[in-house]
Design an enzyme around this catalytic site. Structure first.
Site, PDB file in Angstrom:
ATOM      1  N   ASP A 141      12.492   4.660   9.753  1.00  0.00           N
ATOM      2  CA  ASP A 141      11.283   4.846   8.953  1.00  0.00           C
ATOM      3  C   ASP A 141      10.095   4.904   9.922  1.00  0.00           C
ATOM      4  O   ASP A 141      10.220   4.553  11.097  1.00  0.00           O
ATOM      5  CB  ASP A 141      11.158   3.663   7.986  1.00  0.00           C
ATOM      6  CG  ASP A 141       9.901   3.723   7.143  1.00  0.00           C
ATOM      7  OD1 ASP A 141       9.553   4.827   6.694  1.00  0.00           O
ATOM      8  OD2 ASP A 141       9.262   2.683   6.953  1.00  0.00           O
ATOM      9  N   GLU A 163      -4.275  -1.126   0.782  1.00  0.00           N
ATOM     10  CA  GLU A 163      -5.280  -1.516  -0.203  1.00  0.00           C
ATOM     11  C   GLU A 163      -6.323  -2.457   0.398  1.00  0.00           C
ATOM     12  O   GLU A 163      -7.519  -2.328   0.131  1.00  0.00           O
ATOM     13  CB  GLU A 163      -4.599  -2.175  -1.403  1.00  0.00           C
ATOM     14  CG  GLU A 163      -3.761  -1.205  -2.225  1.00  0.00           C
ATOM     15  CD  GLU A 163      -3.460  -1.745  -3.605  1.00  0.00           C
ATOM     16  OE1 GLU A 163      -3.238  -2.965  -3.717  1.00  0.00           O
ATOM     17  OE2 GLU A 163      -3.459  -0.969  -4.566  1.00  0.00           O
TER      18      GLU A 163
END
Length: 1077
Positions: free
Chosen positions: A397, A475
């Site tokens: 990943d 976020e």
């Protein structure tokens, strides 16, 4: 007694999904039916006991024995043992029974201990105290006694004992904060909401007055698919920042989501086990051949009447009347028993111990300990240690694996205008759009505020007393970015989000709905109401998911900035909004509530509502967040490449961002020629499959040269076309051509990948010709599918929770630790276990070949060469510990050298191929011949003692056995390159123990033996000088080829070193002469 609102709520629970009631359960809250007139049939639910153990006291023996005898070698030795018991065989049943008993016992003890630990852990959970509300009072009970329908009280910092529907809390607004670290590893606080109609019932008396029923779906393992996920508190999660909550038990014991999530993990098998099975078949064929040859030659020998029935050994009447075929069969079985030790049953227990004990070296490695998270490497599966050294393909990943997943807000773009450090002065319209953008960043998220501790009653500055916490680092970076421009998020209180604007004024927004992020949508939204009553929807997400849902004329000016930021390696998100009318909101609210309450197809219904809601929006701008590369990730990828491994990056990120990261971590070099199969090159036309086929054929027919490195880039949409071509496409062999192109490339980048596509890529490579060993490494929940699919799964203990590390075979703190794990630990484990397997077959062939040759000199009478004690203890005591120590400690090359020189990696299971196997087999055969015929020629001299006494057959066998034990042990000493005190202890200790045992066994008259054939044999044998000389000479002759090979290797190595020095000196002199000129 029951509030009228609750009756309405009950009806909503009961009516939801009325059209499909299959797979639902009805829970009676507090075990009180809603109406006495209603017919109610009580359902039976499981208790709250958690059972992770495999065995009980009663079933341990039969179940464990059944599992162990499913192994071919164990079952084979059981059959041999039964044959020895039933048929009159030349050796005692003890010779097979005792080694088998030893292997079965050791394995049973290991598995029993592991299961006892599981029982102990279960009891800690099951016997813990909980409080149940009964008759308006708190009653303390053990956790295992909770029943479905019980009202449970949970206090701060306690874990939920079962899956609960959240009814009420000590907070006025009916919220509570939960961490799910033990479920998915995420340490962030998640907000849960009580059922609205029960939030007022926040005392024992009030909650006990509740009369209601809940209809919900049957248990499912998915943690994130449940009836009203914000109302469901999962077992194993911990209550935080809330004094207490009340909840009703809906799923208990083995039906809780936590219990269902830890079941059914597939068992992975290593390539070494396959090699062992292949070698076992070869040795089984050798065994059958030996038994067949000896049985045949016995009856050829007995065709002469004198040989069949000599005067000193006449047959009994029963023997004469027995059918010849039956006699031949029993003789065949007897020879099978005599030679059965060629199959090394003890090898299995040694391999198991080596894997189990060897895994501790990974956990103890201090270089793989991370100071930041205070954790080291973790081994979840010790069965795959040697696979680490055979990896050919690494699938990794990007975010959180190659990068730190530590986000920093870099810049933003609003209506095409770039803002880097501060907001420039602008006219009224621009200011309005800027403030709208920053408000969107402050409101569209799931960030929570963790209040800091107060010291001595003093409250510090607001900036220092609170910390932003979220499940996503992105976020937090965006909220901090908004704060940098003057808009500060102050937290959520009673469903109102508070923000402080640039004028230091506090603004309040009522949070009406959160449309949570998911990997398929790749966006999230919130619906809020301003104090003026305006209804706004704010949405943020990937550009590919936002652009199709906004006005097309607004896209271009923002897209330029998004593409540029992606080229710079930044993570980009687009922000959009739309204003809702009250009528539109009422419709959305109704649809969302109906979808949430649905018992069937809830996810599909929710997705449909989200899709309809997040449409016709207006694009405001985009953000750029930097995710820095992890320390030494580039060096690690270079080392893996140098070791011959191919590295593929599978990510959900944009192509430009991922491509930039691949260059930064040196997956792609500046000289690498990139082949692209993306939506951009394939196009969006109706015949894009034809264009894809053209590109595939073009790349396939390229003149691939060794001097030119190639890299491939493919995105998720193109991969879908390749793996799932339409029926009317011109070609259906996309997959094979694509795979051939991939395998020729030095590196592959797959971007915009869904989790399932990651697993499909791994499966595709795993199933190619030659079955290459694959390894997947990731840090998030979206990487779990590829981690489970690969031969070896590595989890990074990252910032996206611990789902990846929990589902992996091995977990490491950072990507850089992969270098040592694969190149050092993996290499050594493979070399050790390969040597262990070959050595076991070798030493057992050395052991049994003299027994086979002996039959030619005893009329094929099945007379054993060795005493029963030697047969029994050869594999258990005399030769077991040296090879176990070798397989745990050997370092033929130092760990530092292996880590610094990746080219030393052993590829393609090279040490367990047929060539080295045949070498070990011929070596064993040669040494077996030397043992037997060397001692045979020694016995040509009829008298070996000064007094003229002749040695007997047991002395013959004991001399052979002595040479055998010393030779195979010294062979291991010759192979050892890394000596420790433990190697010395077990090697010389084993030889000393053999000598001591032989003196002891032959020095005492044992009352339980029918015959004392070994009495004083060993001691008497050593009185002969000829025997001493023969033993020493035969050991030397047996080991001479090995010694010669070692000498030749050392000479070759020294010549190579001298040549390298001469080349270095020549180059140095040439450079010196050039400098002088």
């Amino acid at each position: 007694k029951v509030p009228s609102l609750l009756k309405h709520k009950v009806e909503r629970f009961l009516c939801a999904g009325e059209e499909k009631r299959v797979g639902t359960r009805t829970v009676v809250v507090g075990h009180r039916p809603v109406s006495e007139t209603d017919a109610y049939v009580a359902q039976k639910f499981c208790d709250n006991r958690i059972v992770s153990s495999k065995y009980t006291i009663w079933n341990f023996l039969p179940k464990n024995l059944f599992e162990q005898f499913r192994r071919i070698a164990n079952f084979y030795f059981l059959i041999i043992f039964l044959v020895q018991v039933i048929v009159d065989t030349p050796t005692s049943p003890v010779t097979s029974g005792l080694p088998l008993f030893f292997v079965i016992t050791v394995t049973a003890i290991k598995q029993g201990y592991e299961d006892w630990l599981r029982h102990r852990a279960d009891n800690e959970v099951n016997k813990s105290n909980v409080f149940i509300v009964e008759n308006a009072k708190q009653v303390q009970k053990e956790s295992e006694k909770i029943k479905v329908g019980d009202i449970v009280e949970v206090k701060a910092d306690e874990t939920f004992p079962c899956d609960l529907i959240f009814l009420a809390s000590s907070s006025v607004d009916g919220t509570c904060y939960v961490t799910t670290a033990s479920l998915d590893g995420e340490s962030n606080f998640k907000t849960h909401y009580a059922v609205r109609d029960t939030t007022v019932l926040c005392t024992d008396e009030a909650i006990d007055s509740l009369t209601a029923t809940i209809e919900c779906e049957q248990p499912q393992p998915d943690l994130y698919k449940s009836l009203g996920p914000e109302n469901l508190l999962l077992k194993g999660a911990t209550l935080k920042n809330t004094k207490k909550i009340y909840g009703v038990a809906v799923y208990t014991g083995m039906e809780t989501k936590m219990a269902l999530n830890y079941q059914g993990k597939s068992q992975k098998r290593s390539a070494v086990e396959k090699s062992i099975n292949a070698f076992l078949i070869v040795y089984l064929c050798i065994l059958l051949s030996k038994a067949t040859v000896c049985t045949t030659l016995k009856y050829v020998w007995q065709s002469n009447p004198f040989n069949d029935e000599p005067w000193y050994n006449e047959k009994t009447k029963k023997e004469r009347e027995t059918f010849k075929v039956l006699r031949m069969f029993t003789d065949f079985l007897s020879f099978m028993v005599l030679f059965n030790f060629i199959i090394p049953v003890s090898m299995y227990v040694t391999v198991e111990m080596q894997k189990f004990l060897g895994s501790f070296f990974i956990s103890w490695d201090k270089e793989m300990y991370d100071e930041e998270i205070k954790e080291g490497a973790l081994v979840n599966t010790s069965d795959l240690n040697e696979e680490l050294g055979q990896v050919e393909y690494v699938f990794t990943d990007k975010t959180g694996t190659l990068t730190e997943n530590s986000m920093e807000f870099i810049e933003c773009c609003i209506d095409g205008h770039k803002y880097k450090d501060c907001m420039p002065e602008a006219d009224g319209v621009c200011v309005c759009r800027e403030e709208l953008f920053l408000r969107a960043l402050c409101l569209c998220h799931t960030v929570q505020i963790k209040e800091g501790d107060q010291v001595d009653g003093l409250i510090g500055h607001p900036e220092h007393k609170c910390t932003y916490i979220s499940s996503s680092p992105d976020e937090i970076a965006l909220v901090k970015g908004a704060k940098k421009y003057g808009f500060t998020f102050l937290g959520l209180e009673n469903d109102f989000m508070k923000i402080q604007n640039q004028k230091n004024e506090t603004e309040m927004y009522q949070l009406l709905h959160v449309l949570n992020f998911d990997p398929v949508r790749r966006r999230m939204s919130v619906i809020v109401r301003t104090t003026a009553g305006k209804l706004l929807l704010f949405c943020k997400g990937a550009d590919s998911s936002i652009f199709p849902r906004v006005q097309q004329e607004e896209i271009q000016q923002t897209k330029v900035h998004v593409d540029r930021n992606a080229m710079d390696g930044y993570r980009t998100l687009c922000v959009a909004f739309k204003e809702l009318t009250q009528k539109e909101y009422d419709k959305i609210d109704r649809q969302l509530n109906e979808a949430k309450m649905a018992l069937q197809d809830r996810e599909e219904k929710m997705a449909k509502v989200f899709e309809d809601t997040e449409a016709d929006m207006h694009l405001i701008g985009a953000t750029a967040v930097e995710d820095r590369l992890q320390e030494q990730s580039a060096e690690t990828i270079e080392a893996l490449h140098a070791a011959g491994m191919k590295v593929w990056v599978l990510t959900g990120d944009k192509m430009e961002t991922a491509k930039s990261t691949c260059y930064a971590c040196r997956l792609f070099q500046t000289s690498t020629e990139l082949l692209e199969l993306t939506a951009r090159t394939v196009g969006e036309s109706e015949r894009k499959e034809d264009r894809l086929h053209e590109l595939l054929m073009e790349y396939h027919k390229k003149s691939w040269t060794l001097s030119q490195e190639y890299g491939l880039i493919i995105d998720g949409s193109t991969l879908s076309l390749i793996l799932n071509p339409s029926q009317d496409s011109s070609s259906s062999n996309y997959k094979n051509i694509f795979l051939q192109i991939c395998l020729k490339c030095a590196a592959v980048l797959c971007c915009r990948m869904a989790p399932l596509q990651k697993a499909q890529i791994v499966r595709m490579v795993k199933n190619t010709k030659g079955s290459p060993i694959t390894l997947s490494v990731g840090d998030g929940a979206n990487d779990v599918s590829m981690i489970l699919e690969a031969h070896v799964g590595i989890g990074i203990k990252g910032k996206e929770g611990r789902q990846a590390s929990r589902n992996s075979d091995y977990a490491v703190p950072k990507f850089k630790h992969l270098r040592k794990l694969l190149l050092a630990h993996g290499h050594l484990y493979y070399v050790r276990i390969a040597h262990l397997v070959q050595y076991f077959f070798y030493k057992n062939l050395c052991f049994i070949l003299p027994q086979f040759l002996y039959q030619f000199f005893c009329g094929f009478s099945q007379q054993p060469l060795y005493d029963a004690a030697y047969l029994t203890m050869y594999n258990i005591c005399f030769t077991s510990l040296p090879i176990l120590a070798y397989s745990l400690l050997e370092q033929h090359i130092s760990i530092d050298t292996l880590t610094s020189d990746p080219q030393l990696k052993v590829s393609d299971n090279a040490m367990l191929q047929w060539k080295p196997f045949l070498y070990w087999t011929f070596l064993g055969a040669f040494e077996g011949l030397v043992f037997f015929f060397g001692v045979y020629f020694l016995f040509q001299n009829s008298s070996l003692e000064d007094n003229g006494k002749v040695f007997g057959n047991w002395t013959f066998g004991t001399i052979v056995f002595t040479v055998l034990v010393f030779t195979v042990t010294l062979k291991l000493a010759l192979d050892t390159r890394f000596w420790t005190w433990m190697n010395h202890f077990v090697i010389w200790g084993s030889l000393a123990f053999y000598v001591f045992f032989s003196f002891f066994w032959g020095g005492v008259i044992w009352p339980f033996l029918k015959q004392q054939r070994m009495y004083f044999v060993f001691a008497h044998m050593l009185t002969s000088v000829s025997t001493w000389l023969a033993i020493i000479l035969l050991i030397f002759i047996s080991l001479f080829p090995e010694i010669l090979l070692i000498v030749l290797k050392n000479i070759k190595k020294k010549k190579h070193q001298v040549r390298n020095k001469m080349i270095y000196c020549t180059v140095f002199l040439q450079k010196s002469l050039l400098n002088i000129r």
